[in-house]
Design a protein around this motif. Structure first.
Motif, PDB file in Angstrom:
ATOM      1  N   TRP A   1       0.784  -1.248   0.022  1.00 12.33           N
ATOM      2  CA  TRP A   1      -0.051  -0.133  -0.080  1.00 12.33           C
ATOM      3  C   TRP A   1       0.931   1.289   0.055  1.00 12.33           C
ATOM      4  O   TRP A   1       0.219   2.297   0.026  1.00 12.33           O
TER       5      TRP A   1
ATOM      6  N   VAL B   1      -7.887   7.681   6.076  1.00 12.07           N
ATOM      7  CA  VAL B   1      -7.035   7.179   6.987  1.00 12.07           C
ATOM      8  C   VAL B   1      -5.886   8.036   6.824  1.00 12.07           C
ATOM      9  O   VAL B   1      -4.728   7.494   6.955  1.00 12.07           O
TER      10      VAL B   1
ATOM     11  N   ARG C   1      -8.164   3.725 -13.627  1.00  9.87           N
ATOM     12  CA  ARG C   1      -9.023   3.468 -12.577  1.00  9.87           C
ATOM     13  C   ARG C   1      -8.820   4.678 -11.670  1.00  9.87           C
ATOM     14  O   ARG C   1      -7.403   5.233 -11.343  1.00  9.87           O
TER      15      ARG C   1
ATOM     16  N   ASP D   1      -8.445   5.796  -8.008  1.00 10.89           N
ATOM     17  CA  ASP D   1      -8.766   5.493  -6.895  1.00 10.89           C
ATOM     18  C   ASP D   1      -9.440   6.385  -5.813  1.00 10.89           C
ATOM     19  O   ASP D   1      -9.385   7.738  -6.158  1.00 10.89           O
TER      20      ASP D   1
ATOM     21  N   LYS E   1     -14.913   7.925  -4.689  1.00 12.49           N
ATOM     22  CA  LYS E   1     -15.975   8.378  -3.717  1.00 12.49           C
ATOM     23  C   LYS E   1     -15.577   9.575  -2.724  1.00 12.49           C
ATOM     24  O   LYS E   1     -16.451  10.282  -2.231  1.00 12.49           O
ATOM     25  N   HIS E   2     -14.339   9.587  -2.658  1.00 15.10           N
ATOM     26  CA  HIS E   2     -13.591  10.652  -1.647  1.00 15.10           C
ATOM     27  C   HIS E   2     -13.347  12.068  -2.372  1.00 15.10           C
ATOM     28  O   HIS E   2     -12.838  12.939  -1.812  1.00 15.10           O
TER      29      HIS E   2
ATOM     30  N   GLU F   1     -13.325   4.223  -8.463  1.00 14.68           N
ATOM     31  CA  GLU F   1     -13.609   3.370  -7.386  1.00 14.68           C
ATOM     32  C   GLU F   1     -14.560   4.015  -6.366  1.00 14.68           C
ATOM     33  O   GLU F   1     -14.046   5.150  -5.490  1.00 14.68           O
TER      34      GLU F   1
ATOM     35  N   ARG G   1     -22.379   0.067  -0.978  1.00  8.65           N
ATOM     36  CA  ARG G   1     -23.009  -0.955  -0.369  1.00  8.65           C
ATOM     37  C   ARG G   1     -24.299  -0.497   0.329  1.00  8.65           C
ATOM     38  O   ARG G   1     -24.707  -1.077   0.923  1.00  8.65           O
TER      39      ARG G   1
ATOM     40  N   ASP H   1      -7.765  -5.002  -2.575  1.00 12.45           N
ATOM     41  CA  ASP H   1      -8.140  -4.595  -1.241  1.00 12.45           C
ATOM     42  C   ASP H   1      -9.016  -5.891  -0.684  1.00 12.45           C
ATOM     43  O   ASP H   1      -8.365  -6.570   0.346  1.00 12.45           O
TER      44      ASP H   1
ATOM     45  N   HIS I   1      -8.718  -5.568   3.338  1.00 13.74           N
ATOM     46  CA  HIS I   1      -8.885  -4.045   3.249  1.00 13.74           C
ATOM     47  C   HIS I   1     -10.283  -3.619   2.571  1.00 13.74           C
ATOM     48  O   HIS I   1     -10.616  -4.255   1.850  1.00 13.74           O
TER      49      HIS I   1
HETATM   50  C1  AAO Z   1      -1.971   3.037   5.331  1.00 18.68           C
HETATM   51  C2  AAO Z   1      -2.345   2.499   6.604  1.00 18.68           C
HETATM   52  C3  AAO Z   1      -2.982   3.242   7.583  1.00 18.68           C
HETATM   53  C4  AAO Z   1      -2.500   4.618   7.352  1.00 18.68           C
HETATM   54  C5  AAO Z   1      -2.288   5.053   6.167  1.00 18.68           C
HETATM   55  C6  AAO Z   1      -1.801   6.544   5.996  1.00 18.68           C
HETATM   56  O1  AAO Z   1      -2.631   1.070   6.464  1.00 18.68           O
HETATM   57  O2  AAO Z   1      -3.043   2.625   8.492  1.00 18.68           O
HETATM   58  O3  AAO Z   1      -3.349   5.552   8.326  1.00 18.68           O
HETATM   59  O4  AAO Z   1      -1.666   4.260   5.167  1.00 18.68           O
HETATM   60  O5  AAO Z   1      -0.265   6.291   6.609  1.00 18.68           O
HETATM   61  C7  AAO Z   1      -4.434   1.497   0.592  1.00 18.68           C
HETATM   62  C8  AAO Z   1      -4.686   0.572   1.817  1.00 18.68           C
HETATM   63  C9  AAO Z   1      -4.624   1.295   3.310  1.00 18.68           C
HETATM   64  C10 AAO Z   1      -3.269   2.266   3.213  1.00 18.68           C
HETATM   65  C11 AAO Z   1      -3.425   3.089   1.877  1.00 18.68           C
HETATM   66  C12 AAO Z   1      -2.309   4.041   1.950  1.00 18.68           C
HETATM   67  O6  AAO Z   1      -5.728   0.007   1.912  1.00 18.68           O
HETATM   68  O7  AAO Z   1      -4.473   0.498   4.348  1.00 18.68           O
HETATM   69  O8  AAO Z   1      -3.271   2.986   4.495  1.00 18.68           O
HETATM   70  O9  AAO Z   1      -3.357   2.388   0.715  1.00 18.68           O
HETATM   71  O10 AAO Z   1      -1.253   3.566   2.135  1.00 18.68           O
HETATM   72  C13 AAO Z   1     -12.208   2.933   1.912  1.00 18.68           C
HETATM   73  C14 AAO Z   1     -12.112   3.692   0.645  1.00 18.68           C
HETATM   74  C15 AAO Z   1     -11.480   3.108  -0.568  1.00 18.68           C
HETATM   75  C16 AAO Z   1     -10.302   2.623  -0.266  1.00 18.68           C
HETATM   76  C17 AAO Z   1     -10.544   1.649   1.006  1.00 18.68           C
HETATM   77  C18 AAO Z   1      -9.295   0.880   1.274  1.00 18.68           C
HETATM   78  O11 AAO Z   1     -13.431   4.224   0.369  1.00 18.68           O
HETATM   79  O12 AAO Z   1     -11.283   4.451  -1.550  1.00 18.68           O
HETATM   80  O13 AAO Z   1     -11.149   2.601   2.061  1.00 18.68           O
HETATM   81  N1  AAO Z   1      -9.574   1.971  -1.278  1.00 18.68           N
HETATM   82  C19 AAO Z   1      -8.518   2.428  -2.273  1.00 18.68           C
HETATM   83  C20 AAO Z   1      -7.510   1.519  -2.586  1.00 18.68           C
HETATM   84  C21 AAO Z   1      -6.730   1.181  -1.570  1.00 18.68           C
HETATM   85  C22 AAO Z   1      -6.058   2.123  -1.029  1.00 18.68           C
HETATM   86  C23 AAO Z   1      -6.462   3.689  -0.908  1.00 18.68           C
HETATM   87  C24 AAO Z   1      -7.860   3.659  -1.586  1.00 18.68           C
HETATM   88  C25 AAO Z   1      -5.936   4.809  -0.599  1.00 18.68           C
HETATM   89  O14 AAO Z   1      -8.116   0.517  -3.422  1.00 18.68           O
HETATM   90  O15 AAO Z   1      -5.821   0.145  -1.936  1.00 18.68           O
HETATM   91  O16 AAO Z   1      -5.621   2.060   0.406  1.00 18.68           O
HETATM   92  O17 AAO Z   1      -5.320   5.187  -1.635  1.00 18.68           O
HETATM   93  C26 AAO Z   1     -16.519   1.214   4.108  1.00 18.68           C
HETATM   94  C27 AAO Z   1     -16.918   2.206   3.267  1.00 18.68           C
HETATM   95  C28 AAO Z   1     -15.722   2.322   2.173  1.00 18.68           C
HETATM   96  C29 AAO Z   1     -14.300   2.324   2.759  1.00 18.68           C
HETATM   97  C30 AAO Z   1     -14.408   0.976   3.551  1.00 18.68           C
HETATM   98  C31 AAO Z   1     -13.071   0.653   4.323  1.00 18.68           C
HETATM   99  O18 AAO Z   1     -17.161  -0.047   3.375  1.00 18.68           O
HETATM  100  O19 AAO Z   1     -18.087   2.154   2.321  1.00 18.68           O
HETATM  101  O20 AAO Z   1     -15.811   3.508   1.308  1.00 18.68           O
HETATM  102  O21 AAO Z   1     -13.406   2.281   1.896  1.00 18.68           O
HETATM  103  O22 AAO Z   1     -15.313   0.912   4.627  1.00 18.68           O
HETATM  104  O23 AAO Z   1     -12.729   1.860   5.187  1.00 18.68           O
HETATM  105  C32 AAO Z   1     -18.947  -3.597   5.031  1.00 18.68           C
HETATM  106  C33 AAO Z   1     -18.283  -2.500   6.102  1.00 18.68           C
HETATM  107  C34 AAO Z   1     -18.154  -1.278   5.355  1.00 18.68           C
HETATM  108  C35 AAO Z   1     -17.256  -1.152   4.241  1.00 18.68           C
HETATM  109  C36 AAO Z   1     -18.038  -1.966   3.228  1.00 18.68           C
HETATM  110  C37 AAO Z   1     -17.216  -2.209   2.130  1.00 18.68           C
HETATM  111  O24 AAO Z   1     -20.143  -3.205   4.606  1.00 18.68           O
HETATM  112  O25 AAO Z   1     -19.087  -2.392   7.125  1.00 18.68           O
HETATM  113  O26 AAO Z   1     -17.347  -0.373   6.606  1.00 18.68           O
HETATM  114  O27 AAO Z   1     -18.128  -3.528   3.724  1.00 18.68           O
HETATM  115  O28 AAO Z   1     -17.205  -3.317   0.995  1.00 18.68           O
END
Ligand code: AAO
Length: 463
Positions: free
Chosen positions: A60, A163, A195, A197, A200-201, A223, A227, A286, A291
């Protein structure tokens, strides 16, 4: 426009997650072109942070931009350009994972993969350059700690830090201009689309401005994890390209695990994207590792169900499809296969066509590769003759193809295939079994295969 992948009508993108540019160039030439893949989604190409603190070179780190220079863990700018040209030359397009919402996370500083310095806490990214004025003002974010923590409020989702990632102020002309320059540079090199990334944000208006400033047509898929669990909905992005449909990951997993649920695969009443807007996949980088709110997805770790799920996705007329191609991992942070200095390993090819050096290469699993040819062959046809009973499912695609799964491993019954009379190869087993369609379109369908109980016949597919 934003909906045209510009790959000659082909239907499937493969995500070569964390592959080096040199490996991708070879894979285009030695495999993807002949298999009929439309193109490759590549990992982010921009300069990114090098993480050695809270994790050791996690995958990541590439989602934390330092600048828009094109040297990353996957290779140099020169290698990237060479890859794009070589893949284009064999009709395989490149789609870049564009990280526009943010730069690196708070607390991080130092030197990025292209040698640029940066300091996130100071909001200083001289490699672009971005300074504090280019980041969303703190008072526009309604959360107490500045981070995204309330998916029920669009201002929270889009103006706060995801995050802890420093959120770019996309309403400003300067930020938009820098991002337009970045994407235009990629289009000049020969990239076919993006794509986006964390779309949504981002505010849709900011994406409109960026996409509207591009010098060439480009395919877009955004992206947006919707849900039905928050205020941001997929339909806010429909005018900007296709949108990732994460409900599909759950639906296909549920249906493949329990065939009695397969009839409910697409639920438009639940808010799922119409087919011409949906971008679909069984799992992504993810949710295959927990993730992004993983849940119940099927991955390569369950090969039997995974082959059924991908085959079904590729047979069924819904959305534009992407196939995942992974590396083996134990922990969720673990980066790609690497040497002692954390340099990513080459993707080696074994004599049987599978991959070595720790790469899974799901896209080379026979049923998955061959269903790419099926999806290309039946493109544009309607679903017909749908049959679902117990552990058996079957349907036809116009008069171009017929598909069946016998989850128990065996099936022997007559179906209306919708196809012209003739003898067809089951492409799944490489023509080891064949089907004879009678003048009335009926055929006796026999499946006996415990590991890959799938049958697919189509006009214009090689056996
Ligand atoms: C890393 C570290 C963190 C640190 C950060 C900053 O892990 O601890 O704070 O660095 O230093 C990736 C990794 C992250 C990483 C980041 C940056 O996954 O761990 O953080 O790189 O290095 C949300 C976003 C979505 C995002 C997803 C991971 O909306 O855009 O989180 N995906 C993209 C990429 C991904 C990347 C990033 C974005 C950032 O594909 O690889 O992160 O560039 C809900 C919300 C979603 C949300 C999820 C997770 O959904 O609706 O919008 O996604 O939560 O937070 C159930 C759950 C519900 C969940 C749903 C999803 O219903 O109840 O909560 O399922 O299907």
């Amino acid at each position: 426009g934003y909906f045209d992948p510009d790959c000659g009508g082909k239907q499937v993108i493969v995500h070569l997650f964390e592959w080096k540019w040199t490996s991708i160039a070879e894979e285009c030439e030695r495999f993807l072109s002949a298999a009929g893949f439309c193109g490759v989604q590549v990992s982010p190409v921009h300069e990114h942070v090098i993480v050695t603190t809270d994790a050791m070179r996690p995958w990541w780190e590439r989602y934390q931009p330092v600048s828009y220079k094109l040297t990353s863990r996957s290779g140099t700018e020169e290698e990237f350009i060479d890859m794009v040209q070589r893949c284009n030359a064999v009709g395989v397009r490149i789609y870049v994972d564009a990280v526009l919402n943010h730069m690196a996370g708070l607390g991080r500083s130092g030197i990025g993969t292209a040698g640029s310095s940066f300091d996130s806490d100071a909001h200083d990214f001289p490699g672009v350059p971005f300074t504090v004025a280019d980041f969303t003002p703190r008072d526009m974010c309604p959360s107490h700690d500045g981070n995204v923590n309330n998916y029920g409020d669009p201002n929270n989702v889009r103006n706060c830090y995801l995050v802890g990632l420093t959120d770019l102020y996309g309403a400003t002309d300067y930020v938009r201009q820098k991002q337009i320059e970045y994407l235009n540079r990629l289009l000049e090199i020969g990239v076919a689309g993006f794509r986006v990334d964390a779309a949504k944000h981002m505010w849709p208006a900011d994406l409109e401005a960026i996409q509207g400033g591009l010098s060439k047509p480009a395919f877009f898929y955004h992206e947006v994890i919707d849900r039905n669990d928050g205020a941001v909905k997929v339909d806010e992005y429909f005018h900007l390209g296709r949108v990732t449909e994460f409900r599909y990951c759950s639906k296909i997993a549920t249906g493949i695990r329990d065939f009695s649920q397969l009839g409910n695969l697409i639920d438009l009443g639940w808010g799922m994207c119409p087919s011409d807007k949906a971008f679909v996949f069984v799992d992504n980088h993810d949710n295959q590792r927990g993730h992004g709110g993983a849940g119940d997805v099927i991955t390569h770790k369950d090969p039997f169900l995974y082959k059924l799920a991908i085959s079904y996705m590729l047979a069924y007329p819904y959305g534009f499809t992407r196939v995942m191609s992974s590396y083996f991992f134990e922990s969720t942070d673990e980066g790609p296969p690497h040497d002692g200095n954390y340099n990513t390993l080459d993707v080696t090819i074994n004599p049987d066509g599978s991959c070595g050096n720790g790469w899974v290469c799901e896209h080379r699993w026979a049923p998955i590769t061959r269903m790419v040819a099926f999806r290309n062959a039946v493109a544009g046809t309607e679903l017909a003759n749908f049959f679902l009973e117990g552990d058996n499912v079957a349907f036809s695609r116009g008069d171009k193809g017929f598909f069946a799964i016998a989850k128990s491993g065996s099936m022997d019954r007559t179906f209306q295939t919708g196809m012209p009379a003739g003898t067809y190869c089951n492409i799944i087993d490489g023509c080891a079994s064949q089907v004879t369609v009678n003048g009335d379109g009926n055929a006796q369908i026999r499946i006996t295969n415990a590991d890959e109980p799938i049958l697919a016949i189509c006009q214009g597919c090689d056996g």
